[in-house]
Design a protein around this motif. Structure first.
Motif, short mmCIF file in Angstrom:
data_model
loop_
_atom_site.label_atom_id
_atom_site.label_comp_id
_atom_site.label_asym_id
_atom_site.label_seq_id
_atom_site.Cartn_x
_atom_site.Cartn_y
_atom_site.Cartn_z
N UNK A 206 0.81 -1.30 -0.11
CA UNK A 206 -0.01 -0.07 -0.11
C UNK A 206 0.86 1.31 0.07
N UNK A 207 0.44 2.01 -1.06
CA UNK A 207 1.36 3.47 -0.97
C UNK A 207 0.95 4.32 0.32
N UNK A 208 1.71 4.84 0.91
CA UNK A 208 1.28 5.31 2.18
C UNK A 208 1.27 7.19 1.71
N UNK A 209 1.31 7.22 0.65
CA UNK A 209 0.71 8.80 0.20
C UNK A 209 -0.46 8.61 -0.42
N UNK A 210 -0.73 7.98 -1.43
CA UNK A 210 -1.89 8.11 -1.92
C UNK A 210 -3.06 6.95 -1.34
N UNK A 211 -2.43 5.98 -0.78
CA UNK A 211 -3.07 5.14 -0.14
C UNK A 211 -3.74 3.92 -0.83
N UNK A 212 -3.31 4.00 -2.24
CA UNK A 212 -3.77 2.66 -3.07
C UNK A 212 -2.88 1.57 -2.96
N UNK A 213 -3.52 0.33 -3.32
CA UNK A 213 -2.85 -0.83 -3.12
C UNK A 213 -2.59 -1.62 -4.43
N UNK A 214 -1.45 -2.29 -4.49
CA UNK A 214 -1.07 -3.11 -5.38
C UNK A 214 -0.31 -4.21 -5.31
N UNK A 215 0.72 -4.63 -5.98
CA UNK A 215 1.64 -5.69 -5.73
C UNK A 215 2.98 -5.32 -6.11
N UNK A 216 4.09 -5.89 -5.58
CA UNK A 216 5.46 -5.84 -5.89
C UNK A 216 5.99 -6.84 -6.44
N UNK A 217 7.01 -6.81 -7.46
CA UNK A 217 7.88 -7.65 -7.93
C UNK A 217 9.13 -7.09 -8.04
#
Length: 278
Positions: A206-217
């Motif tokens: 989760x990006x702590x600036x815009x609060x959106x969620x995704x994945x990391x590779x």
């Protein structure tokens, strides 16, 4: 001539935050006037969440210095924001001003695209905590266009300029202020450019600036983020800002619709616990 506003979230006169803002200004090639605000000089009361600034559209109703600060932000052509690190975070003056940001939403169209750079100062290398996030958060939530932000180190007043590296950082920020926004760094949020993340389960982040969620590779040992927009965005586009403003204004009618039900829930907690008063 451009009017640049330096917002200094430090109570120290001629401290590192102040001299860094002035050094950035010295390196801006465009003719400009630098105006300065030391946030600790102003009475900024905590936001009460009354929403009257949105409903009445006449500025904040609290009797303090916020409306004066808002006027200066609106009048400026660009912003330089500086904050020292206090206990692993940006000085609280900046957060208190950020919390009053609802009163800026009626002016979203005027604020949108206003260029800004930010700088955080920490006394010990690597011990800035979430200072940079706090500065980025402030710039984004007052709807300015964050061109660049960073951290430098120095504890004693003036110590930041015992080396030339921090003067070079000032030059970079000065150059960035009126230039097109740079491409987002590889290890940053592809939506907002944020550099601070919360790691969730199963490679979710989760990006702590815009609060959106995704994945990391990992690609060639470099973190790559795939983050998608949520259903309710706060600052990624002017259109989304306006939609968020409409949502905030709608809270009045929503409250009135559920007033009795909400009152019943709240009253159940009225006499629970013992208050300590000053």
């Amino acid at each position: 001539m451009k009017k640049i506003l330096g917002i200094i979230s430090s109570p120290r006169n001629l401290g590192n935050s102040e001299i860094m803002v002035k050094e950035i200004s010295r390196n801006i090639s465009l003719p400009h006037e630098l105006q300065l605000l030391r946030l600790s000089d102003f009475n900024i009361l905590p936001c009460t969440g009354c929403y009257m600034c949105l409903i009445k559209n006449k500025g904040c109703v609290l009797k303090d210095d916020f409306n004066m600060l808002a006027e200066r932000i609106l009048e400026a052509d660009a912003l330089i924001v500086a904050a020292p690190t206090y206990f692993l975070g940006a000085n609280s003056c900046l957060k208190r001003l950020t919390d009053r940001g609802l009163a800026l939403y009626p002016h979203a169209e005027k604020l949108w695209g206003k260029p800004a750079v930010g700088i955080g100062i920490a006394g010990i290398p690597g011990k800035e905590g979430y200072t940079l996030l706090g500065i980025e958060n402030f710039i984004k939530l007052i709807l300015a266009d964050m061109k660049q932000a960073g951290i430098i180190y120095g504890a004693l007043p003036g110590e930041i300029f015992l080396n030339n590296e921090n003067r070079e950082t000032a030059k970079e920020l000065a150059s960035a202020l009126f230039e097109p926004a740079p491409e987002k760094a590889p290890c940053s949020c592809p939506l907002c450019g944020g550099k601070t993340f919360r790691f969730l389960k199963e490679n979710r982040i989760q990006c702590m600036l815009c609060s959106n969620i995704g994945s990391m590779t990992l690609k060639d040992n470099i973190p790559c983020f795939d983050i998608q927009k949520g259903e309710h965005e706060l600052f990624l586009s002017l259109e989304e800002v306006i939609e968020h403003r409409k949502w905030l204004v709608s809270m009045k009618s929503r409250f009135l619709q559920h007033k009795d039900e909400l009152k019943k829930i709240s009253l159940d907690y009225r006499n629970y616990g013992e208050w300590i008063k000053p």
